[in-house]
Design an enzyme around this catalytic site. Structure first.
Site, short mmCIF file in Angstrom:
data_model
loop_
_atom_site.label_atom_id
_atom_site.label_comp_id
_atom_site.label_asym_id
_atom_site.label_seq_id
_atom_site.Cartn_x
_atom_site.Cartn_y
_atom_site.Cartn_z
N HIS A 1 49.85 35.71 42.05
CA HIS A 1 48.23 36.14 42.17
C HIS A 1 48.11 36.37 40.66
O HIS A 1 46.86 37.12 40.51
CB HIS A 1 48.14 37.01 43.11
CG HIS A 1 48.05 36.89 44.39
ND1 HIS A 1 46.90 36.39 45.22
CD2 HIS A 1 48.95 36.85 45.24
CE1 HIS A 1 47.00 36.06 46.56
NE2 HIS A 1 48.41 36.56 46.67
N LYS B 1 33.85 44.53 40.13
CA LYS B 1 35.40 44.04 40.52
C LYS B 1 36.20 45.15 39.73
O LYS B 1 35.67 46.18 39.05
CB LYS B 1 35.77 42.82 39.63
CG LYS B 1 34.96 42.84 38.28
CD LYS B 1 35.21 41.51 37.57
CE LYS B 1 34.11 40.32 37.98
NZ LYS B 1 34.75 39.41 38.70
N ARG B 2 37.68 45.36 39.77
CA ARG B 2 38.41 46.27 38.96
C ARG B 2 38.21 46.36 37.77
O ARG B 2 37.80 45.30 37.30
CB ARG B 2 39.73 45.98 39.40
CG ARG B 2 40.31 46.52 40.62
CD ARG B 2 40.03 48.13 41.04
NE ARG B 2 41.21 48.79 40.18
CZ ARG B 2 42.26 49.34 40.68
NH1 ARG B 2 42.42 49.33 42.17
NH2 ARG B 2 43.08 49.95 39.99
N LYS C 1 38.79 41.03 32.60
CA LYS C 1 37.61 40.92 33.29
C LYS C 1 36.29 41.10 32.29
O LYS C 1 35.25 40.39 32.54
CB LYS C 1 37.56 41.58 34.48
CG LYS C 1 38.70 41.16 35.47
CD LYS C 1 38.50 42.34 36.69
CE LYS C 1 39.80 42.18 37.58
NZ LYS C 1 39.72 40.97 38.39
N THR D 1 37.68 36.23 44.08
CA THR D 1 37.15 35.85 45.35
C THR D 1 35.52 36.70 45.40
O THR D 1 34.87 35.94 46.07
CB THR D 1 37.76 36.52 46.32
OG1 THR D 1 38.41 37.72 46.07
CG2 THR D 1 39.42 35.75 46.63
N LYS E 1 32.01 35.08 47.22
CA LYS E 1 31.23 35.69 48.00
C LYS E 1 29.59 35.74 47.57
O LYS E 1 28.53 35.66 48.30
CB LYS E 1 31.71 37.25 48.12
CG LYS E 1 33.07 37.33 48.87
CD LYS E 1 33.56 38.85 48.48
CE LYS E 1 35.07 38.68 49.05
NZ LYS E 1 35.92 39.79 48.72
#
Ligand code: 26V
Length: 846
Positions: A394, A585-586, A591, A695, A699
């Site tokens: 992952h 998100k984290r 990111k 993910t 969504k």
């Protein structure tokens, strides 16, 4: 209508209940397995009765005296009852069927609230609501009472939850195995704009969804040493003489399929001290020490590690991993398979899916069971073992790949270390033979790395010990082959495959976005709930002005719902009609929440410096949601700065009505379910080549948000499906990132050459957002100007240009809605049902 006022408590002799009782006065039925136990057909009246019985006889309170928590527990236990017969039936069917089971091994399950999902799966939503209304209760209050089990960090844990939902819905035999952490992911609060972590005591008010089975305890050994001996047949063998042990107590949860009468099981393990463990010490008379020993054992399942990228190599974490894996393998082999099962046929009955490297110690554990306990020859055992595992990777970040120091492994699991050495030796001999003693290659492919310290590379062990290895999006799987495990993919090309992630449409569309679901169902029927590709049928509706109008109304209603929640929850007052731009998100450097912040400050700077008039901008509300690992310094500084910027902007009259920034604390599944359906714009802006899949991106698209994103992870596939016209692409792609890195990346050159960027960074550095204190933004700014490891500055201009295209598109609200509908219509591929079909066909053969 049941008159609850007259008879406040339910009669235990109620004729409306017909659940079979198995007891001394009743003959035991052949067994409940074959459909002998049926849940009574649900009616409002029966539901009221069941509910009151749970309240009176379960909680021991009268309705008039009950608290909301009593009512919530009684409701949960009532709903549970309606799933019970199906659960028992499914279990019996599985045992009798002799079919292959998926053992999903995951250290994390980020389940989200259970009540709504159970009501949805059983189709009891309306009946339950009506029944509670008759009791004078608003079901919404009870839904809100549930504390979600946050037994995961983020994407990986939520994926596991989506997968087990899909497997139940597809009636695939699956047992989810994991850890029942007493404390899940921390609850985030803000103090003076800084993140403060509060323990997540999700069990404090009771947990009605779990079934403890202390009688099914499993003993797990640790430590000690190994001993060589010759067995009766003259074979050299090794045995483990452990130093200490703990007990694993299974807690079962139901995993209901969507209205299909299948209920699978999630089995989470909780650690308990063995009696032997403390008896010894008790007998020595040291009571306090004995109690301390108990605490030591029970620490194993005490808390979820909140880091999700930099493994700390902590002993307790390895204990957790081995603990749940040993319990799970034992459970399957000794308690789930028939008594006399010939383990040579094990691969016909189980495939263990390894959710990242966290459960990989299962590979040597199965070898130990087969060789040491069951007396198998090594080669037979190895052949069986490799068929029983498949591994999903992952991540792409090198620092996130787990390694355990040989020293620690030898201390905690000496026999497993021996087994790993032997696996490695055999494997490297094979490599040496295939590549004529290519020393460099052998060193590169060794499970044991020598630097910086001797350690076990868990991803290598996983790859060697599995029949299949997969990444979680096309791009990720390719990079996995080319960059992370190139020697292995060259050696075993067929072992490597891709399964693109997915999300469950039940929770993330049907439950989270009821209004959209109704609109869609009116248009195309309700088949989409279990066959999301049917969203394709929505495409023509994008050109129907009436449908567009209704779609836009749904979005607006979802925004109102969110703003009402944020007002109540966080005291936030947000304008009702701005574009809603969401990044949840984290918090991670890769990111690039930093890049989002640069965009916001640039927009703000443009307005307050007079370069841009308020009339000319498209009003935006920015929402962040993000937890930082407690020890991740720069991530926490970023949170502080986002909050500081939000505070300043929200208080600045000059940008009133055109800009607001919200950072509701404690982003979790529950909040996601409200936030995602309301979003107009989905921020997926990681540096290309770093986000394995994502993910959240799926969504958002499924709920009609447009994506602004890089060519990374599953964004690539989203863009391919929705089309370039319906996606805002920006930034370097992965090869360009590599090229720039090879050339030598110099963030300062971007600062110097881009005037807007410089103004933005200077404004951040000036102390404008931090009460005049320049030091408070200094680390963030210095990090960007001097290191910028994830190249935010290199992608800045491209990002701002894309944001300008977003504004342009949003001005034409009808055209925007059309694009949003096309996003929904074209992303049905991202159902986790499809992911599960892919696993089933390409990996599991079930
Ligand atoms: C790693 C570690 C390292 C040691 C400490 C505890 C811990 C806990 C979790 C992890 C997993 C990090 C990997 C992860 O969450 N990957 C995410 O997986 C998602 C589902 O496949 C994917 O969508 C995200 O892109 C990916 O970052």
């Amino acid at each position: 209508m049941t008159d609850v006022s007259k008879n406040e408590y339910a009669s235990d002799e109620s004729p409306t209940t017909d659940v079979h009782r198995v007891g001394p006065t009743l003959p035991v039925l052949s067994d409940i397995a074959t459909g002998a136990v049926q849940s009574p057909t649900p009616t409002v009246e029966r539901f009221v009765n069941h509910f009151l019985r749970e309240l009176n006889f379960g909680q021991g309170v009268l309705l008039s005296r009950s608290t909301i928590n009593d009512q919530y527990i009684a409701l949960a236990k009532t709903v549970r009852k309606y799933m019970m017969a199906d659960w028992l039936d499914t279990g019996a069917k599985r045992r009798e069927g002799g079919t292959k089971t998926v053992g999903y091994l995951s250290a994390e399950y980020l389940l989200g609230r259970q009540l709504s999902n159970a009501l949805l799966a059983t189709d009891l939503q309306d009946i339950a609501a009506d029944a509670l209304r008759e009791c004078g209760i608003d079901i919404a209050d009870l839904r809100a009472q549930e504390i979600e089990p946050g037994l995961g960090n983020g994407g990986l844990g939520r994926l596991a939850a989506c997968f087990i939902d899909s497997l139940a819905t597809m009636d695939v035999p699956c047992i989810g195995y994991g850890i029942r952490y007493e404390y899940g992911i921390f609850r985030q609060t803000f103090e003076d704009n800084r993140q403060v972590e509060v323990p997540d005591s999700w069990l404090s008010l009771g947990s009605p969804w779990e079934f403890p089975h202390p009688e099914r305890q499993v003993r797990v050994d640790f430590g000690g040493r190994t001993e060589q001996y010759t067995d009766d047949e003259g074979r050299e063998r090794s045995r483990w003489i452990p130093g200490w042990n703990v007990l694993g107590i299974p807690y079962h949860q139901m995993v209901p399929g969507f209205r299909n009468h299948t209920v699978n099981t999630l089995r989470l393990w909780s650690a308990k001290a063995t009696q032997a463990f403390d008896l010894q010490i008790f007998n020595s008379g040291d009571y306090a020490e004995a109690v301390r020993a108990q605490t030591f054992a029970e620490n194993i399942s005490k808390v979820l590690y909140p880091e999700d990228s930099t493994p700390q190599g902590k002993e307790l974490r390895l204990q957790q991993q081995y603990f749940f894996v040993a319990c799970s393998l034992h459970d399957f082999i000794e308690n789930t398979l028939p008594q006399d099962f010939d383990l040579h046929h094990l691969p016909e009955r189980i495939v263990f899916q390894l959710n990242d490297t966290h459960p990989v110690i299962a590979i040597p554990e199965l070898m130990r069971i087969l060789v040491d306990i069951k007396g198998f020859d090594w080669d037979d055992a190895w052949d069986i073992t490799r068929q029983c595992f498949a591994y999903t990777c992952h991540t792409l970040l090198p620092e996130a790949l787990e390694v355990w120091s040989v020293e620690l492994m030898g201390k905690l699991l000496p026999r497993h270390l021996e087994i790993i050495y032997r696996i490695n030796k055999n494997f490297l001999e094979e490599v040496a033979e295939a590549f004529a003693g290519d020393e460099m290659r052998i060193r590169r492919m060794s499970i044991i790395s020598e630097h910086p310290e001797r350690s076990v590379r868990m991803a290598y062990l996983a790859t060697i010990g599995s029949s299949k290895v997969n990444g979680v999006a096309e791009l990720h799987s390719q990079l996995l082959r080319d960059k992370v495990l190139p020697d292995f993919s060259g050696y075993w090309p067929d072992k490597f495959t891709n399964v693109t992630n997915g999300v469950t449409p039940r929770r993330f569309v049907f439950l989270a976005n009821r209004k959209l679901s109704d609109l869609v169902t009116d248009a195309i029927g309700d088949g989409w709930v279990t066959d999301l590709e049917q969203f394709k049928k929505l495409e023509p509706f994008a050109d129907d002005p009436n449908f567009r109008q209704q779609f836009a109304q749904v979005k607006q209603a979802n925004k109102e719902r969110l703003y009402n929640l944020l007002k109540a929850r966080d005291g936030l007052d947000l304008p009702r009609d701005a574009m809603l731009d969401v990044m949840v998100k984290r918090l991670h450097e890769y990111k690039r929440q930093s890049l989002k912040l640069l965009h916001i400050v640039s927009m703000y700077d443009g307005i307050i410096s007079g370069r841009v008039s308020t009339e000319s901008v498209v009003p935006r509300t920015f929402v962040f949601g993000a937890k930082a690992a407690p020890g991740y310094h720069i991530a926490k500084e970023t949170i502080f700065l986002i909050n500081s910027v939000a505070q300043t902007i929200n208080a600045d009259e000059r940008v009133k009505n055109v800009m607001s920034v919200a950072f509701p604390a404690n982003y979790n599944v529950t909040l996601a379910e409200k936030l995602i359906p309301a979003a107009d714009l989905s921020e997926q802006i990681s540096l290309a080549g770093k986000e394995a899949s994502g993910t959240g991106n799926m969504k958002f698209a499924l709920n009609g948000a447009l994506t602004i994103g890089t060519d990374d992870g599953a964004n690539v596939e989203i863009r391919e499906l929705v089309g370039d016209d319906n996606f805002f692409l920006f930034g370097m792609d992965e090869p360009q990132v590599e090229e720039l890195r090879a050339k030598g990346y110099d963030p300062e050159s971007y600062y110097q050459s881009n005037e807007n960027l410089r103004a933005t960074i200077d404004l951040l550095a000036s102390g404008h957002f931090t009460g005049g204190d320049r030091r408070l933004a200094a680390q963030f700014v210095d990090n960007l100007r001097t290191q910028d490891p994830f190249m935010a500055l290199a992608d800045y201009q491209s990002y701002l240009d894309a944001q300008a295209r977003v504004d342009e598109a949003y001005r034409d609200s009808d055209a925007w809605t059309r694009m949003a509908i096309l996003n929904v219509a074209r992303t049905g591929f991202f159902s986790s049902d499809r992911s599960m079909r892919d696993y089933r066909e390409r990996i599991w053969n079930v």
